[in-house]
Scaffold this motif. Structure first.
Motif, PDB file in Angstrom:
ATOM      1  N   UNK A   1       0.837  -1.196   0.000  1.00 56.56           N
ATOM      2  CA  UNK A   1       0.000   0.000   0.000  1.00 56.56           C
ATOM      3  C   UNK A   1       0.872   1.246   0.000  1.00 56.56           C
ATOM      4  N   UNK A   2       0.413   2.284  -0.672  1.00 56.49           N
ATOM      5  CA  UNK A   2       1.121   3.562  -0.597  1.00 56.49           C
ATOM      6  C   UNK A   2       0.838   4.177   0.763  1.00 56.49           C
ATOM      7  N   UNK A   3       1.849   4.766   1.359  1.00 52.50           N
ATOM      8  CA  UNK A   3       1.726   5.354   2.693  1.00 52.50           C
ATOM      9  C   UNK A   3       1.770   6.870   2.561  1.00 52.50           C
ATOM     10  N   UNK A   4       0.780   7.536   3.177  1.00 56.27           N
ATOM     11  CA  UNK A   4       0.686   8.988   3.134  1.00 56.27           C
ATOM     12  C   UNK A   4       0.721   9.546   4.550  1.00 56.27           C
ATOM     13  N   UNK A   5       1.203  10.769   4.678  1.00 61.53           N
ATOM     14  CA  UNK A   5       1.126  11.480   5.958  1.00 61.53           C
ATOM     15  C   UNK A   5      -0.129  12.342   5.924  1.00 61.53           C
ATOM     16  N   UNK A   6      -0.570  12.787   7.088  1.00 60.82           N
ATOM     17  CA  UNK A   6      -1.748  13.642   7.153  1.00 60.82           C
ATOM     18  C   UNK A   6      -1.505  14.968   6.439  1.00 60.82           C
ATOM     19  N   UNK A   7      -0.264  15.453   6.460  1.00 62.30           N
ATOM     20  CA  UNK A   7       0.039  16.705   5.753  1.00 62.30           C
ATOM     21  C   UNK A   7      -0.052  16.511   4.236  1.00 62.30           C
ATOM     22  N   UNK A   8       0.263  15.315   3.744  1.00 55.89           N
ATOM     23  CA  UNK A   8       0.108  15.046   2.311  1.00 55.89           C
ATOM     24  C   UNK A   8      -1.374  14.982   1.936  1.00 55.89           C
TER      25      UNK A   8
ATOM     26  N   UNK B   1      -3.726  16.558   3.457  1.00 50.14           N
ATOM     27  CA  UNK B   1      -4.257  17.919   3.612  1.00 50.14           C
ATOM     28  C   UNK B   1      -4.082  18.766   2.349  1.00 50.14           C
ATOM     29  N   UNK B   2      -3.228  18.357   1.447  1.00 49.32           N
ATOM     30  CA  UNK B   2      -3.026  19.104   0.200  1.00 49.32           C
ATOM     31  C   UNK B   2      -4.142  18.843  -0.816  1.00 49.32           C
ATOM     32  N   UNK B   3      -5.010  17.889  -0.529  1.00 50.72           N
ATOM     33  CA  UNK B   3      -6.080  17.498  -1.454  1.00 50.72           C
ATOM     34  C   UNK B   3      -7.436  17.849  -0.834  1.00 50.72           C
ATOM     35  N   UNK B   4      -7.820  19.111  -0.910  1.00 52.56           N
ATOM     36  CA  UNK B   4      -9.075  19.517  -0.271  1.00 52.56           C
ATOM     37  C   UNK B   4      -9.896  20.476  -1.124  1.00 52.56           C
ATOM     38  N   UNK B   5     -10.075  20.112  -2.370  1.00 56.63           N
ATOM     39  CA  UNK B   5     -10.904  20.929  -3.260  1.00 56.63           C
ATOM     40  C   UNK B   5     -11.905  20.025  -3.984  1.00 56.63           C
TER      41      UNK B   5
ATOM     42  N   UNK C   1     -10.268   7.770   6.593  1.00 64.69           N
ATOM     43  CA  UNK C   1     -11.254   7.100   7.446  1.00 64.69           C
ATOM     44  C   UNK C   1     -10.639   5.790   7.896  1.00 64.69           C
ATOM     45  N   UNK C   2     -10.549   5.606   9.201  1.00 62.84           N
ATOM     46  CA  UNK C   2      -9.974   4.398   9.795  1.00 62.84           C
ATOM     47  C   UNK C   2      -8.597   4.062   9.221  1.00 62.84           C
ATOM     48  N   UNK C   3      -7.785   5.066   9.023  1.00 55.49           N
ATOM     49  CA  UNK C   3      -6.424   4.856   8.537  1.00 55.49           C
ATOM     50  C   UNK C   3      -6.318   4.639   7.047  1.00 55.49           C
ATOM     51  N   UNK C   4      -7.418   4.637   6.342  1.00 54.51           N
ATOM     52  CA  UNK C   4      -7.414   4.472   4.887  1.00 54.51           C
ATOM     53  C   UNK C   4      -7.456   5.853   4.237  1.00 54.51           C
ATOM     54  N   UNK C   5      -6.540   6.101   3.334  1.00 54.33           N
ATOM     55  CA  UNK C   5      -6.532   7.366   2.605  1.00 54.33           C
ATOM     56  C   UNK C   5      -7.430   7.176   1.390  1.00 54.33           C
TER      57      UNK C   5
ATOM     58  N   UNK D   1     -20.934  18.918  -0.406  1.00 54.02           N
ATOM     59  CA  UNK D   1     -20.465  19.855   0.613  1.00 54.02           C
ATOM     60  C   UNK D   1     -19.984  19.121   1.867  1.00 54.02           C
ATOM     61  N   UNK D   2     -20.680  18.042   2.202  1.00 49.21           N
ATOM     62  CA  UNK D   2     -20.330  17.267   3.398  1.00 49.21           C
ATOM     63  C   UNK D   2     -18.930  16.680   3.247  1.00 49.21           C
ATOM     64  N   UNK D   3     -18.630  16.161   2.067  1.00 49.83           N
ATOM     65  CA  UNK D   3     -17.323  15.556   1.828  1.00 49.83           C
ATOM     66  C   UNK D   3     -16.226  16.612   1.766  1.00 49.83           C
ATOM     67  N   UNK D   4     -16.508  17.721   1.111  1.00 52.73           N
ATOM     68  CA  UNK D   4     -15.506  18.781   0.983  1.00 52.73           C
ATOM     69  C   UNK D   4     -15.174  19.379   2.349  1.00 52.73           C
ATOM     70  N   UNK D   5     -16.165  19.403   3.239  1.00 55.87           N
ATOM     71  CA  UNK D   5     -15.958  19.904   4.599  1.00 55.87           C
ATOM     72  C   UNK D   5     -14.914  19.064   5.342  1.00 55.87           C
ATOM     73  N   UNK D   6     -14.872  17.764   5.053  1.00 53.49           N
ATOM     74  CA  UNK D   6     -13.927  16.857   5.716  1.00 53.49           C
ATOM     75  C   UNK D   6     -12.660  16.638   4.901  1.00 53.49           C
ATOM     76  N   UNK D   7     -12.552  17.272   3.749  1.00 55.70           N
ATOM     77  CA  UNK D   7     -11.411  17.044   2.858  1.00 55.70           C
ATOM     78  C   UNK D   7     -10.099  17.439   3.518  1.00 55.70           C
ATOM     79  N   UNK D   8      -9.089  16.618   3.298  1.00 56.73           N
ATOM     80  CA  UNK D   8      -7.761  16.892   3.829  1.00 56.73           C
ATOM     81  C   UNK D   8      -7.593  16.552   5.299  1.00 56.73           C
ATOM     82  N   UNK D   9      -8.589  15.934   5.919  1.00 56.94           N
ATOM     83  CA  UNK D   9      -8.550  15.651   7.354  1.00 56.94           C
ATOM     84  C   UNK D   9      -8.817  14.169   7.619  1.00 56.94           C
ATOM     85  N   UNK D  10      -8.715  13.801   8.884  1.00 61.79           N
ATOM     86  CA  UNK D  10      -9.132  12.472   9.318  1.00 61.79           C
ATOM     87  C   UNK D  10     -10.626  12.569   9.634  1.00 61.79           C
ATOM     88  N   UNK D  11     -11.452  11.944   8.813  1.00 65.68           N
ATOM     89  CA  UNK D  11     -12.907  12.046   8.942  1.00 65.68           C
ATOM     90  C   UNK D  11     -13.520  10.806   9.593  1.00 65.68           C
TER      91      UNK D  11
END
Length: 144
Positions: free
Chosen positions: A3-10, A12-16, A24-28, A43-53
């Protein structure tokens, strides 16, 4: 396949609207293509974009079908996340087929077969007896 491994900061760059990721549950998840299909609106999804939802996802109480979609849109895992046993198991899909009919089955509730006979014929017998009595008592009346 690793699996590709991402950091939360990576993530966070994808929020548009054109590039929407979250965790969600450690899955990017890359849910950009799912934005228009989401029943709650994009709107609900975009609100959580770039975060741990994860908390938002669990609070809503999604169906098994929605939980299966997580794997469809998964692009990797969050760095440092350890999966629990229930997270790694495949959730069986119970999505209904579009051209499938459903039917209700009436189960036998254990009433004996003679009960239908009693429920129909006893009132009929009582009514017949009443009309016979009225007929016989009327015929014996003396008219002046």
């Amino acid at each position: 396949m690793a699996e590709r491994v991402f950091t939360l900061s990576q993530v966070a760059q994808h929020k548009s609207k054109k590039d929407c990721w979250f965790v969600i549950n450690g899955r990017v998840l890359n849910v950009t293509k799912f934005l228009e299909e989401h029943p709650g609106g994009d709107e609900v999804l975009i609100e959580s974009a770039g975060k741990d939802a994860t908390k938002d996802f669990e609070v809503i109480g999604h169906s098994k079908a929605a939980q299966n979609l997580l794997r469809k849109y998964q692009v990797g895992v969050l760095q440092g996340y350890t999966f629990k046993d229930e997270d790694s198991k495949e959730v069986p899909s119970k999505e209904p087929k579009k051209k499938e009919m459903s039917a209700f089955v009436i189960k036998n509730d254990g009433i004996p077969k003679y009960a239908a006979f009693v429920e129909f014929f006893v009132p009929l017998l009582v009514a017949g007896s009443f009309f016979c009595y009225r007929y016989l008592t009327r015929a014996t009346q003396i008219t002046y």
